[in-house]
Design an enzyme around this catalytic site. Structure first.
Site, PDB file in Angstrom:
ATOM      1  NE  ARG A 198      -0.622   0.034   4.993  1.00  0.00           N
ATOM      2  CZ  ARG A 198      -0.974  -0.678   6.066  1.00  0.00           C
ATOM      3  NH1 ARG A 198      -1.920  -1.613   5.951  1.00  0.00           N
ATOM      4  NH2 ARG A 198      -0.378  -0.512   7.218  1.00  0.00           N
ATOM      5  CD  GLU A 224       1.830   2.517   6.737  1.00  0.00           C
ATOM      6  OE1 GLU A 224       2.113   2.810   7.899  1.00  0.00           O
ATOM      7  OE2 GLU A 224       0.716   2.057   6.404  1.00  0.00           O
ATOM      8  CD1 TRP A 239       6.509   2.121  15.675  1.00  0.00           C
ATOM      9  CD2 TRP A 239       5.694   1.301  17.581  1.00  0.00           C
ATOM     10  NE1 TRP A 239       5.497   1.260  15.348  1.00  0.00           N
ATOM     11  CE2 TRP A 239       4.960   0.747  16.506  1.00  0.00           C
ATOM     12  CE3 TRP A 239       5.361   0.914  18.880  1.00  0.00           C
ATOM     13  CZ2 TRP A 239       3.916  -0.160  16.684  1.00  0.00           C
ATOM     14  CZ3 TRP A 239       4.332  -0.011  19.062  1.00  0.00           C
ATOM     15  CH2 TRP A 239       3.633  -0.529  17.977  1.00  0.00           C
ATOM     16  CD  GLU A 282      -1.481  -3.340   9.112  1.00  0.00           C
ATOM     17  OE1 GLU A 282      -1.055  -2.271   9.563  1.00  0.00           O
ATOM     18  OE2 GLU A 282      -2.037  -3.459   7.981  1.00  0.00           O
TER      19      GLU A 282
END
Ligand code: BGC
Length: 899
Positions: free
Chosen positions: A479, A481, A540, A756
């Site tokens: 996609r 991204e 993250w 995902e």
């Protein structure tokens, strides 16, 4: 007593055969085998010992480096066991020079040393050695979403040459050729970095591609990540509007004289037949416009225009440290499908990343369109919605030339199915090939067991890695991204390091972590950062600390810690600054991203969504970061900082207990992830940990033995259950095959990669929210680490055992598995653990690499039954429920009773 000849011969054969066969293999420089383009002044040499003997230890080594016949450095004989990353210590190496290095190794068994030789070639060791200038095509329309230019130059090779080396990079992507032959076999070069702060150039030996007389160099420049649309807010030209080339060919003639063919304003340019090529949207070619032979010496480029000099810097370029993107496996369609709308769809059987290459003999002007998707809906219709704004198409206008082979150049697709439009007549699937593209990482690990679905899970994890390790660890490949999401990379990093050698892959990416780190120490969510300034988020941004440490533990290379320490420390200091009273409880947090939510798929397992307090999660990761910094500071002997971090860790755990835990050890979030993270990072007082384990197991039972964890809980779920003696529960979760579970996508929907979401496709075969549902996200593949480490039982010790210098073989049986086979190519050679159950006997075969030792833990309580090659083992150690013994290198065959 005089021996007869036959006796003597036999005796010497005997003693000769008893003479150990030592050999030296896998010589690497800077962790790369036979590298061309090392720009380190002190490159580091590594090798492996191979011997058919047990308990082999290196006793000494001698490295010598030669340039041609001339010795430029020798260590002399050094008494040492070290065989990894010995830095060069001689006079300065010369740029663009070929060196031969030889290592002589002595061990504690063989009479004679073993020898091995390998080559390496230096790159440009000083920035001022760039003679080339940045050039841009200067063509109107050479912009993002615009044309793709050819650039070319011809030059004379006046006399015989001894060597020729190309140093090249670009802003945008380049494909270079010499006299019509491609330079190198790397694709999408120079890859993706934070180009204005970190840009790699590649080095190619092109000696065989030049001929005396007129030669031609041709380069095609694509937008690539440099200026293409990146992310979903239509960001374009993130690193610059104009692509540019920097090319330098260094020719050394046989007579010793030299020549440089460099990018400058003598080059010419023209629009190519590639009308459009962008990362998300794909490529359009009009093959009628192809300039046949444009990169050959005698091509007439009189109508081409002159290029433009571009003023970019060259004083920060460095030679590539990581493996380039290359073509790998190819797939032919397993089926030709026809959709309800009559569309022709090729099913390649595997969700891959790359593109389709095809052969065709069509009419001039005929348009062939390829549409790339990962899934078909339950009616067999290609599912485009999850691509969001990414078009992911390839359009080709044919030139009418017979039997053309066609493929794109500067884009890539994530797909299993391809809709084909524009063909006349019946499609011949044999004409179509899916070509996979991924970083040329060396495969290291293999895992197999008696459960076919678990084996499929292993394959899906590896294909997820192949699909998303495209010079940058991307979240997804299909996609709009496809970004270097830090969280996904860190949760998957240990698994990634089992499957492939990712030391250099991450060493390069971590340079961009440092490059794009904010001045206040915050680490962005995606690297290279295309999403603007952030304050950082647990799990993250922590990738800046977690990944360097994981790489050090697995490969034993301190360099990655030395290189990243300033960035790691700056980040921890940043988080310390965000924390109030040692609580990191402010700001945006992703926390346990995509954990189980009831409304997702109307599943019946449990009526409560598993949402964990985001600051509880952050506090656990705060502690995790500090714990790792303590270990890193110890490895780097920064003792004063160790003390500081140790004090901080105690305070952070205390703050956690005060803020998130009741006196009886109940956590404010009754979720699996809350207890997993609190147990994984020892956030609870010893006395309350068993209660927490019980609550975790109760929670899992309450969801009918289903996991409910998201991105941050999942990697530690089974490791925590194993650590606290709940391995049967861990196996139950592994073998669970209804949603949510690792095997559900395989069992219910024939998944060939990791998804995902646990329900990217729901049990009723409808799709999850198309706004964010990818079928190729490796984050949940982090269970791969536990499969290697617990089912096969292969692991390294940390601290002074890092890199498998001291390893652990500790298989934990369960799940009804009757066998498991695991092997891993460590920096010292192959380690293996293969177990098989027959009746009440377990057979365990173990292989320990030379120059290392391994502590084997025997999964039995019957110490007297443990035999090695049929002989009862002695000197066994009892540690709690575990019986163990440390062995030197060699192959071992153990048997033991297990019931
Ligand atoms: C990405 C994930 C990432 C997440 C964080 C998603 O869009 O695909 O990989 O971890 O955002 O929010």
């Amino acid at each position: 007593m005089k021996y007869s000849l036959p006796t003597f011969l036999f005796a010497s054969m005997l003693s000769f055969s008893s003479w150990a066969q030592l050999s030296v293999q896998n010589l690497t420089v800077e962790n790369l085998s036979i590298p061309i383009g090392i720009d380190k002044a002190q490159p580091r040499f590594s090798w492996q010992l191979k011997s058919d003997k047990k308990n082999v230890k290196q006793t000494a080594y001698e490295i010598s480096v030669r340039s041609g016949k001339k010795l430029v450095w020798s260590t002399g004989k050094i008494s040492s066991e070290n065989s990894l990353r010995i830095p060069y210590g001689g006079a300065n190496l010369a740029s663009d020079s070929k060196y031969t290095w030889q290592v002589k190794v002595w061990d504690n068994q063989a009479k004679a040393p073993a020898l091995a030789t390998a080559n390496f070639q230096t790159a440009l060791l000083r920035h001022d050695e760039w003679k080339a200038q940045w050039i841009n095509s200067g063509i109107e329309g050479d912009s993002v979403n615009g044309i793709v230019p050819h650039l070319r130059k011809t030059f004379e090779v006046k006399k015989p040459i001894s060597s020729a080396t190309v140093f090249v990079t670009s802003r945008g992507l380049y494909e270079a050729s010499l006299n019509g032959k491609r330079v190198g076999d790397a694709f999408l070069t120079p890859g993706w970095t934070s180009y204005n702060k970190h840009l790699q150039y590649q080095t190619y030996d092109v000696t065989k591609q030049l001929s005396t007389g007129k030669n031609a160099v041709g380069v095609t420049l694509g937008s690539g990540w440099y200026r293409t649309k990146l992310a979903w807010e239509n960001h374009k030209n993130l690193y610059g509007k104009e692509t540019a080339l920097l090319f330098q060919l260094h020719i050394t003639y046989a007579d010793g004289s030299e020549d440089w063919i460099v990018s400058d304003n003598s080059w010419k340019s023209t629009p190519s037949h590639i009308l459009f090529s962008e990362i998300y949207d794909g490529e359009r070619q009009d093959l009628r416009k192809e300039s046949k032979g444009w990169d050959l010496a005698n091509f007439d480029d009189s109508k081409w225009q002159n290029v433009k000099i571009a003023s970019f810097a060259t004083d920060y370029l460095n030679a590539s440290v990581n493996e380039p993107i290359k073509k790998h496996e190819t797939f032919k369609p397993i089926k030709v499908l026809t959709s309800p709308k009559g569309e022709t769809i090729l099913d390649f059987g595997q969700n891959v990343v790359g593109w389709v290459k095809f052969n065709i003999s069509g009419k001039a002007g005929q348009m062939i369109k390829l549409y790339h998707v990962e899934m078909l809906d339950k009616h067999g219709v290609p599912y485009f919605e999850n691509l969001r704004s990414a078009k992911a198409q390839a359009h080709y206008v044919l030139s009418g030339e017979p039997n053309q082979t066609i493929e794109p150049h500067f884009t890539f697709f994530g797909f299993r199915y391809v809709k084909v439009e524009g063909l006349e007549g019946k499609i011949n699937p044999e004409d179509f090939t899916a070509v996979t593209l991924y970083s040329d990482m060396k495969p290291l690990g293999s895992f197999e067991c008696s459960n076919p679905m678990v084996n499929q899970l292993q394959k899906n994890i590896q294909w997820g890695q192949k699909g998303n390790f495209l010079d940058v660890p991307t979240d997804c490949p299909q996609r709009d991204e496809r970004l270097g999401w830090t969280g996904d990379a860190e949760v998957f990093s240990r698994t990634a390091a089992y499957n492939f050698n990712v030391n250099q892959f991450f060493a390069k990416w971590l340079k961009d972590v440092s490059a794009d780190q904010e001045p206040d120490g915050a680490i962005p969510f995606v690297i290279p950062n295309v999403l603007g300034k952030v304050t950082g988020a647990a799990g993250w941004s922590d990738a800046g600390i977690i990944i360097p440490y994981n790489m050090y533990v697995v490969y034993g290379d301190k360099q990655i810690l030395q290189d990243q320490y300033a960035s790691m420390k700056a980040y921890l200091t940043h988080v310390r600054g965000l924390a109030k009273n040692d609580l990191w409880n402010m700001g945006f947090q992703f926390a346990d991203w995509l954990s189980y939510r009831v409304d997702d798929s109307k599943s019946t397992i449990g009526q409560k969504s598993a949402v964990t307090d985001v600051y509880l999660v952050a506090q656990c990761f705060y502690a995790y970061n500090i714990e790792l910094m303590i270990k890193v500071a110890k490895v780097l002997q920064k003792n004063e900082e160790v003390a500081d971090y140790e004090a901080l860790l105690q305070r952070v755990k205390k703050a956690f207990q005060q803020e998130f835990m009741t006196a009886s050890g109940r956590l404010i979030s009754e979720t699996q992830t809350a207890y997993i993270l609190a147990l994984q990072f020892d956030m609870l007082p010893e006395s309350l940990r068993q209660n927490a384990v019980n609550r975790l197991v109760e929670n899992i039972k309450s969801y009918d033995y289903h996991l409910t964890t998201g991105f941050l809980g999942t990697p530690f779920l089974n490791p925590v259950l194993t650590r606290y003696g709940q391995n049967d529960v861990a196996y139950k979760l592994l073998l669970q095959d209804t949603y949510p579970s690792w095997l559900y996508p395989i069992k219910s929907h024939g998944a060939t990669t990791i998804w995902e979401r646990w329900d990217s496709m729901k049990p009723d075969s409808t799709f999850q929210d198309p706004g964010m549902t990818s079928f190729n996200h490796y984050a949940y593949g982090a269970v791969g680490d536990w499969m290697y480490r617990t089912i096969a039982g292969i692991d390294t010790k940390e601290a002074d055992g890092a890199g498998y210098k001291a390893s652990i073989i500790k298989p934990e049986l369960g799940g009804g598995l009757t066998f498991a086979k695991g092997s891993y190519l460590t920096p010292y050679g192959k380690i293996a653990s293969n177990w098989k159950i027959e009746g009440d006997i377990l057979a365990l075969e173990v292989e320990v690499p030379a120059n290392t030792e391994s502590t084997v833990y025997f999964p039995t309580s019957d110490i007297s039954s443990i035999k090695s090659n049929g002989v009862a083992l002695t000197d066994l150690k009892q540690e709690g429920k575990w019986i163990s013994k440390t062995f030197g290198s060699g192959k071992y065959a153990f048997t033991m009773k297990i019931k």
